[in-house]
Design an enzyme around this catalytic site. Structure first.
Site, short mmCIF file in Angstrom:
data_model
loop_
_atom_site.label_atom_id
_atom_site.label_comp_id
_atom_site.label_asym_id
_atom_site.label_seq_id
_atom_site.Cartn_x
_atom_site.Cartn_y
_atom_site.Cartn_z
N ARG A 1 5.54 4.48 -3.07
CA ARG A 1 4.59 5.04 -3.03
C ARG A 1 4.80 6.48 -2.15
O ARG A 1 4.82 7.72 -1.67
CB ARG A 1 3.46 4.89 -2.14
N GLU B 1 5.89 -7.97 6.67
CA GLU B 1 4.89 -8.00 7.86
C GLU B 1 4.12 -9.58 6.57
O GLU B 1 3.59 -10.93 7.24
CB GLU B 1 3.58 -7.88 7.21
#
Length: 177
Positions: A63, A100
């Site tokens: 992105r 994460e």
């Protein structure tokens, strides 16, 4: 909060429990379906960096590529691609980092930049900071200076922006959740 910040925030989609349970994914895909929102994002970054002392923009797969390519064009600067492992042909450097929800590796071409280049890092969001820190490590190995790390979104509760700042890299984001 400015009108542009409110508008950008209103367009970003929250996707609960993706890619795994407990994660609230902030999806920027709707920004690319809304020309007004995309203009707000690119204009905000362009205005910030138009007179900045930077020689390159480094964008993170995938992105970040969307933002980096537009910003590179608008600012007339070379674009460095920081790709996922195994996606770049030729000579590369590789760096592993923690997500994460797992780990990953990024790579850069060994000739992407050189000693003395001043690089702006850009991605869609900052979560744990792992990918931007890994990218900065790669670019520093090539001799570049990282002038700033920029993203549309900051997730400060994951402490990524703090870790990046602790590494001596200023951080700029448009919104935080």
């Amino acid at each position: 909060m400015s009108y542009d910040e409110c508008y950008i925030r209103s367009v970003i989609r929250a996707v609960p429990d993706w890619p795994e349970p407990g994660v609230m994914f902030r999806d920027i895909a709707p920004l690319f379906q809304d020309p007004k929102a995309l203009h707000c994002v690119i204009d905000a970054f362009s205005q910030r960096y138009i007179d900045a002392d930077i020689s390159h923009i480094a964008a993170l797969d995938a992105r970040g590529f969307l933002l980096g390519s537009i910003l590179s064009y608008k600012l007339n600067l070379p674009l460095i691609l920081i790709r996922k492992k195994g996606k770049l042909p030729g000579d590369t450097l590789t760096e592993e980092y923690q997500l994460e929800y797992g780990s990953a590796c990024v790579e850069v071409h060994t000739d992407a930049c050189k000693e003395g280049d001043k690089v702006l890092l850009i991605d869609d969001l900052i979560a744990t900071g792992g990918s931007l820190l890994a990218a900065s490590t790669l670019l520093r190995k090539l001799g570049a200076e990282i002038t700033e790390a920029a993203a549309i979104i900051d997730l400060p509760f994951l402490h990524g922006s703090s870790k990046i700042q602790e590494a001596g890299i200023p951080v700029h984001t448009l919104i935080a959740y």
